[in-house]
Design an enzyme around this catalytic site. Structure first.
Site, PDB file in Angstrom:
ATOM      1  N   LYS A  40     -83.748  77.341  77.499  1.00 36.29           N
ATOM      2  CA  LYS A  40     -84.126  78.124  76.316  1.00 36.29           C
ATOM      3  C   LYS A  40     -85.603  78.548  76.324  1.00 36.29           C
ATOM      4  O   LYS A  40     -85.946  79.605  75.810  1.00 36.29           O
ATOM      5  CB  LYS A  40     -83.829  77.336  75.032  1.00 36.29           C
ATOM      6  CG  LYS A  40     -82.334  77.207  74.772  1.00 36.29           C
ATOM      7  CD  LYS A  40     -82.058  76.504  73.469  1.00 36.29           C
ATOM      8  CE  LYS A  40     -80.573  76.176  73.374  1.00 36.29           C
ATOM      9  NZ  LYS A  40     -80.224  75.510  72.125  1.00 36.29           N
ATOM     10  N   ASP A  78     -80.095  79.072  66.534  1.00 34.97           N
ATOM     11  CA  ASP A  78     -79.816  77.648  66.290  1.00 34.97           C
ATOM     12  C   ASP A  78     -80.160  77.237  64.852  1.00 34.97           C
ATOM     13  O   ASP A  78     -79.404  76.500  64.211  1.00 34.97           O
ATOM     14  CB  ASP A  78     -80.616  76.763  67.258  1.00 34.97           C
ATOM     15  CG  ASP A  78     -80.046  76.816  68.665  1.00 34.97           C
ATOM     16  OD1 ASP A  78     -78.851  77.114  68.813  1.00 34.97           O
ATOM     17  OD2 ASP A  78     -80.807  76.555  69.618  1.00 34.97           O
ATOM     18  N   TYR A 134     -72.149  67.155  69.205  1.00 35.62           N
ATOM     19  CA  TYR A 134     -70.813  67.006  68.646  1.00 35.62           C
ATOM     20  C   TYR A 134     -69.917  66.346  69.676  1.00 35.62           C
ATOM     21  O   TYR A 134     -70.253  66.284  70.868  1.00 35.62           O
ATOM     22  CB  TYR A 134     -70.230  68.375  68.247  1.00 35.62           C
ATOM     23  CG  TYR A 134     -69.879  69.217  69.432  1.00 35.62           C
ATOM     24  CD1 TYR A 134     -70.825  70.044  70.016  1.00 35.62           C
ATOM     25  CD2 TYR A 134     -68.611  69.156  70.006  1.00 35.62           C
ATOM     26  CE1 TYR A 134     -70.529  70.793  71.129  1.00 35.62           C
ATOM     27  CE2 TYR A 134     -68.304  69.909  71.123  1.00 35.62           C
ATOM     28  CZ  TYR A 134     -69.261  70.729  71.682  1.00 35.62           C
ATOM     29  OH  TYR A 134     -68.952  71.455  72.795  1.00 35.62           O
TER      30      TYR A 134
END
Ligand code: ATR
Length: 285
Positions: A78, A115, A230
């Protein structure tokens, strides 16, 4: 033969997107974007592409030259994605991290970071959690934290504390973001004498099934815990930690994943998709 030519011509006309990262094999993004496209009644292709760690910008230029319309960028690229952009959305500019690239017709690369919007939408819309006037503790001071600080501070929490093993990294973020709101930093040893309304795990600890060294006295009876990671199979290590220590509500980051993808889809395709059914579907898998 004629059918093949027609099919190829059609395939050429379909806008192509991908998520790039390393590793990327288990990414849910292709599935999520195909569900979005189906809902929006649009035809796109979306694949997951693993890039070599040391060849990011060269491979991005190749994908651009192949006619791709845009990319999602994930760990560990990123910050490199931020560097190759010709222009960036203001909050991506401050964050120093980009997760969405748009390849313009004229060859320009635009960068955005969805995000923070994804986290905020999941917390406030899907989970009905308030941020305004709440005390927030965010664990970790890496790229995941950078991407969400400005959108969180924009909702005017009472305070936002960054805790990190390496204190200097948290202090750097405080310097960068201090003009956006009430933000401070500390080490894990400094915690324990006050409670937080919302505790967000943005560390990479979960990748090794670890949890940050967090004392449970940071939890009050109304505290919400949120893991940016997650897991579809069993709860993440941080979710388990929070559940067994009596947090009022505990969430993992599946909703954030879908919401940040929806923001990227909106940037590329101009359509806002309904995410609730898609999050529920993915949870069933
Ligand atoms: P990302 O871009 O995914 O945020 P990163 O830049 O490598 O990844 O940052 C990882 C963050 O997780 C860092 O804040 C790191 O703490 P340090 O800066 O002290 O290294 C944090 N982290 C990783 N493993 C951890 C663990 N087991 N306990 C606590 N923090 C951890």
């Amino acid at each position: 033969m004629a059918t093949g030519v027609t099919a190829n011509a059609r395939a050429d006309m379909i806008d192509r997107y991908a998520v790039v990262g390393n590793p990327i094999a288990h990414s849910l993004s292709p599935k999520i974007h195909h569900l979005f496209a189906e809902q929006a009644q649009q035809q796109i292709s979306y694949e997951a592409i693993e890039l070599p760690i040391d060849k990011f910008s060269a491979r991005i230029r190749e994908l651009q030259a192949q006619g791709m319309k845009g990319l999602n960028v994930t760990v560990p690229f990123k910050q490199q994605a931020w560097e190759i952009c010709d222009a960036r959305a203001p909050h991506a500019e401050t964050a120093g991290a980009v997760n969405t690239l748009v390849f313009k017709q004229e060859g320009e690369i635009l960068g955005d970071n969805t995000d923070g919007a994804g986290l905020v939408r999941d917390l406030t819309i899907n989970h009905h959690s308030l941020i305004r006037h709440r005390k927030i503790l965010i664990l970790g001071a890496g790229g995941a934290t950078r991407g969400v600080l400005e959108p969180l501070l924009a909702l005017e929490p009472k305070s936002l504390t960054i805790v990190n093993r390496t204190l200097e990294k948290a202090e750097d973020l405080v310097r960068i973001f201090q003009s956006f709101g009430e933000i401070s930093s500390c080490g894990y040893d400094d915690l324990g004498w006050q409670k937080y309304d919302l505790i967000i795990n943005a560390t990479a600890a979960g990748l090794n099934n670890e949890i940050p060294p967090l004392v449970d006295t940071v939890l009050g009876s109304d505290s919400i815990c949120y893991d940016m990671m997650y897991s579809l199979k069993e709860p993440t290590a941080f979710v388990l930690w929070a559940q067994t220590r009596g947090a009022a509500r505990v969430f993992d980051g599946l909703g954030m994943l879908v919401e940040q993808a929806a923001e990227s889809f909106f940037i590329w395709r101009g359509v806002r998709v309904e995410t609730a059914a898609i999050i529920a579907d993915l949870r069933q898998v």
